[in-house]
Write an enzyme that holds these catalytic residues in place. Structure first.
Site, PDB file in Angstrom:
ATOM      1  N   GLU A 364       1.335  -0.999   0.343  1.00 47.00           N
ATOM      2  CA  GLU A 364       0.227   0.304  -0.598  1.00 47.00           C
ATOM      3  C   GLU A 364       1.057   1.280   0.086  1.00 47.00           C
ATOM      4  O   GLU A 364       2.003   1.511   0.624  1.00 47.00           O
ATOM      5  CB  GLU A 364      -0.892   0.222   0.991  1.00 47.00           C
ATOM      6  CG  GLU A 364      -1.178   0.896   1.241  1.00 47.00           C
ATOM      7  CD  GLU A 364      -3.305   0.861   2.195  1.00 47.00           C
ATOM      8  OE1 GLU A 364      -4.072   1.966   2.616  1.00 47.00           O
ATOM      9  OE2 GLU A 364      -2.461   0.375   2.907  1.00 47.00           O
ATOM     10  N   ASN A 422      -4.856   5.153  -2.201  1.00 52.26           N
ATOM     11  CA  ASN A 422      -6.201   5.328  -1.546  1.00 52.26           C
ATOM     12  C   ASN A 422      -6.331   7.196  -2.067  1.00 52.26           C
ATOM     13  O   ASN A 422      -5.724   7.764  -2.668  1.00 52.26           O
ATOM     14  CB  ASN A 422      -5.800   5.590  -0.231  1.00 52.26           C
ATOM     15  CG  ASN A 422      -5.774   5.033   1.138  1.00 52.26           C
ATOM     16  OD1 ASN A 422      -6.508   4.057   1.411  1.00 52.26           O
ATOM     17  ND2 ASN A 422      -4.350   4.365   0.935  1.00 52.26           N
ATOM     18  N   GLU A 454      -7.823   2.026  -3.125  1.00 54.28           N
ATOM     19  CA  GLU A 454      -8.681   1.802  -1.995  1.00 54.28           C
ATOM     20  C   GLU A 454      -9.863   3.233  -2.090  1.00 54.28           C
ATOM     21  O   GLU A 454      -9.426   4.341  -2.037  1.00 54.28           O
ATOM     22  CB  GLU A 454      -7.773   0.991  -1.209  1.00 54.28           C
ATOM     23  CG  GLU A 454      -6.753   0.785  -1.104  1.00 54.28           C
ATOM     24  CD  GLU A 454      -5.856   0.326   0.397  1.00 54.28           C
ATOM     25  OE1 GLU A 454      -6.339   0.664   1.226  1.00 54.28           O
ATOM     26  OE2 GLU A 454      -5.294  -0.910  -0.019  1.00 54.28           O
ATOM     27  N   ASP A 484     -11.599  -0.189   1.785  1.00 58.84           N
ATOM     28  CA  ASP A 484     -11.159   0.086   3.096  1.00 58.84           C
ATOM     29  C   ASP A 484     -11.913   0.498   3.651  1.00 58.84           C
ATOM     30  O   ASP A 484     -13.213   1.167   4.217  1.00 58.84           O
ATOM     31  CB  ASP A 484      -9.956   1.418   2.925  1.00 58.84           C
ATOM     32  CG  ASP A 484      -8.809   1.808   3.317  1.00 58.84           C
ATOM     33  OD1 ASP A 484      -8.551   0.190   3.890  1.00 58.84           O
ATOM     34  OD2 ASP A 484      -8.234   1.923   3.500  1.00 58.84           O
ATOM     35  N   GLU A 542      -5.901  -5.116   8.488  1.00 58.90           N
ATOM     36  CA  GLU A 542      -4.837  -3.905   8.530  1.00 58.90           C
ATOM     37  C   GLU A 542      -4.626  -4.588  10.061  1.00 58.90           C
ATOM     38  O   GLU A 542      -5.318  -4.213  11.478  1.00 58.90           O
ATOM     39  CB  GLU A 542      -5.068  -2.554   8.504  1.00 58.90           C
ATOM     40  CG  GLU A 542      -5.755  -2.506   6.771  1.00 58.90           C
ATOM     41  CD  GLU A 542      -6.408  -0.880   6.658  1.00 58.90           C
ATOM     42  OE1 GLU A 542      -5.394  -0.915   5.805  1.00 58.90           O
ATOM     43  OE2 GLU A 542      -7.578  -0.889   6.768  1.00 58.90           O
TER      44      GLU A 542
END
Length: 593
Positions: A364, A422, A454, A484, A542
């Site tokens: 990520e 993101n 995301e 997410d 996560e």
């Protein structure tokens, strides 16, 4: 006819909102000049009210007003003609007047006349000895009176009186505060700001009822507020739907706050828009002369905003909150410069691990900002600020470009992984976002599947229709999609089932305390994983920080995980080195880095 003229004259005076306002240096400067030209100790800008002569400016006078009856300035206002009395004791009309009995012998006054011909009062000079006035002195006094009227009209015409509420504006509030700090230094006051409605509520009323309804709301509130303050105190309009006023000096804080609470509860109860607006009150305590005028105003307005999150809708100024707001604004300004500078922003990369094999299957990309003065600024602090502004688009584009550049560089070096980026709710309104992403991938000759987008569950639910269309365009282009922070939003199962995503990421708040096969966290995580699988999603957890949590998640069928147990976010070179070493050693997943 005389009574009608007097009524109109008094109305003109009242409309100017001058009576009982604080002293002003702009007027005092003219009064001092009149005193100096005549060489006399007393001078004043004297306004003729219905029963008094009130002094807007005065030199050599301790009191603020005298009775209108027997005052020469009243004659000047009524006649709109200059008046010279060389010796009051020799004048039958004024020998026994309050001024005559007080020892005044000489008087000269020039009228203050509006464009409509109404006499407001006089600019006058007084002496304790009989004397004559030269033609040059009278000419100068007349010119100075014209300057007083020009100042009055200037204040009224240029942003000093709001045309809707009829109240003095923010500019006048600022000037009156400056005069207060000069004349009453050391005294304690409260600046109060009343915020009638949030911006979105004002917008909603305007869209539904038109701007005239907002004007009606403002006018109604202005009348109610002025009635509550009484005839000798002023409120000011300092924003579209914001009013301000100053408390009497040296009032006790808790008692005054309670008085505000009680009075405004009554005003709310009678408001015609009480069901569609939320009135808040901000209070800023200050010692006159010890705090800048701008800080007083800003602090009271900031407190009014804080009151929106306070029970009772009233809040005292908080230095801590104010410091936080100022830091946020400073960061927002500095971040725009950081985007242009090119050397303050960077991406770091946190690995995503396949729990069944321990293999790194992706990473990520996370935005980081090294401020030139503040050092590292937490993304939790600056990203929410940016997402609410026009910086959201260029920031997301910078992240996308940097991430795709890095993907291309890694692929040239033999590292073929998936990188997730993101985007925010603000980006959902960008009709060309999908096209920009696909164009960027094509230009760098990257497979569409190498980039994963995301979007948080809460962001999706802010604009569900736009989100659905945007996500579908990503899917059609072959770009992977992930939901997410799964579990923290308020999406329905029916809506989740419609989302064209392949992955859900369970938020770390559910994972952090996962320590065994019992407890609420375990039940929630087990349920979310099961639900995600039944909806056809691959699951990423996560925030894994322990080996125990990693084992539990694997047993529950969670496919992937990321967190400090595996690796912290790393710079691009560090990530590449870490990944190559891991691949060479085939390191099992339970060994932390």
């Amino acid at each position: 006819m005389r009574n009608q003229h007097e009524t109109s004259r008094l109305d003109a005076l009242q409309q100017l909102k001058l009576l009982d306002t604080p002293a002003s240096e702009s007027f005092d400067r003219i009064t001092r000049m009149a005193s100096q030209i005549f060489g006399l100790p007393v001078a004043a800008v004297s306004l003729t009210d219905h029963d008094r002569q009130w002094f807007k400016s005065r030199v050599g006078i301790d009191h603020c007003s005298i009775p209108r009856a027997g005052a020469p300035c009243a004659q000047v206002a009524e006649s709109t003609q200059a008046l010279v009395i060389e010796d009051l004791l020799e004048d039958l009309d004024y020998a026994e007047s309050p001024l005559g009995r007080a020892g005044t012998r000489f008087y000269a006054g020039a009228p203050l006349v509006t464009n409509d011909g109404y006499g407001l009062g006089a600019l006058c000079v007084l002496g304790t000895e009989p004397r004559k006035a030269s033609s040059a002195e009278l000419a100068a006094l007349t010119d100075l009176a014209a300057m007083v009227m020009a100042q009055i009209e200037l204040q009224h015409a240029f942003g000093r009186i709001d045309p809707v509420s009829g109240m003095p504006t923010r500019n006048q509030f600022r000037e009156d505060l400056m005069d207060l700090t000069r004349d009453y230094a050391g005294k304690q006051y409260f600046a109060v700001v009343v915020d009638l409605a949030r911006e979105d509520q004002i917008s909603r009323i305007t869209r539904a009822m038109g701007s005239a309804r907002v004007d009606q709301l403002v006018h109604e509130a202005a009348q109610a507020l002025q009635a509550a303050l009484g005839p000798h105190r002023y409120a000011y309009q300092v924003g579209t739907a914001q009013f301000a006023f100053i408390s009497p000096s040296n009032v006790e804080q808790s008692g005054y706050i309670e008085l505000l609470r009680t009075n405004f509860a009554s005003m709310r109860a009678s408001s015609s828009v009480r069901f569609v607006t939320n009135v808040t009150i901000g209070v800023r305590s200050f010692i006159a002369g010890s705090v800048s005028v701008d800080d007083v105003i800003r602090g009271a307005m900031s407190a009014a905003q804080d009151a929106r999150d306070t029970e009772g809708s009233i809040a005292l100024y908080s230095p801590v909150s104010d410091t936080a707001h100022r830091r946020q604004y400073s960061l927002l300004e500095d971040f725009g410069a950081a985007l242009e500078a090119g050397d303050e922003l960077r991406l770091v990369y946190q690995p995503r691990i396949d729990l069944s094999t321990g293999r790194c299957v992706g990473a990520e990309a996370l935005l980081r900002w090294r401020h030139p003065v503040l050092g590292e600024v937490s993304p939790a602090e600056f990203i929410p600020i940016i997402e609410q502004t026009s910086l959201a688009r260029p920031t997301t584009q910078w992240v996308l470009d940097t991430a795709m550049d890095q993907l291309a560089a890694w692929r040239r070096g033999g590292l073929a992984i998936t990188l997730s980026v993101n985007i925010s709710a603000a980006n959902l309104g960008e009709a060309d976002l999908s096209e920009r992403i696909t164009t960027g991938l094509i230009r760098r000759e990257l497979p569409f599947g190498s980039l994963e987008i995301e979007l948080t569950e809460s962001a999706i639910m802010e604009q569900p229709d736009q989100a659905l269309g945007m996500l579908q365009s990503f899917k059609d282009a072959g770009v992977s999609l992930a939901i997410d922070d799964f579990g923290t939003g308020h999406s329905s199962l029916a809506y989740l089932q419609r989302l064209p995503a392949q992955i859900v990421k369970i938020d770390q708040t559910f994972i952090r305390d996962l320590t065994g096969a019992t407890g609420s966290d375990f039940v929630l995580v087990e349920t979310m994983i099961g639900l995600a699988h039944r909806l056809g999603y691959r699951v990423v957890a996560e925030g894994i920080e322990t080996a125990e949590a990693a084992v539990i998640l694997e047993e529950l069928g969670c496919e992937e995980a990321q967190g400090f147990w595996f690796a912290r976010p790393m710079e691009a070179d560090g990530f590449a080195t870490w990944l190559l070493e891991r691949q060479r050693s085939a390191q099992p997943m339970s060994c932390a880095v």
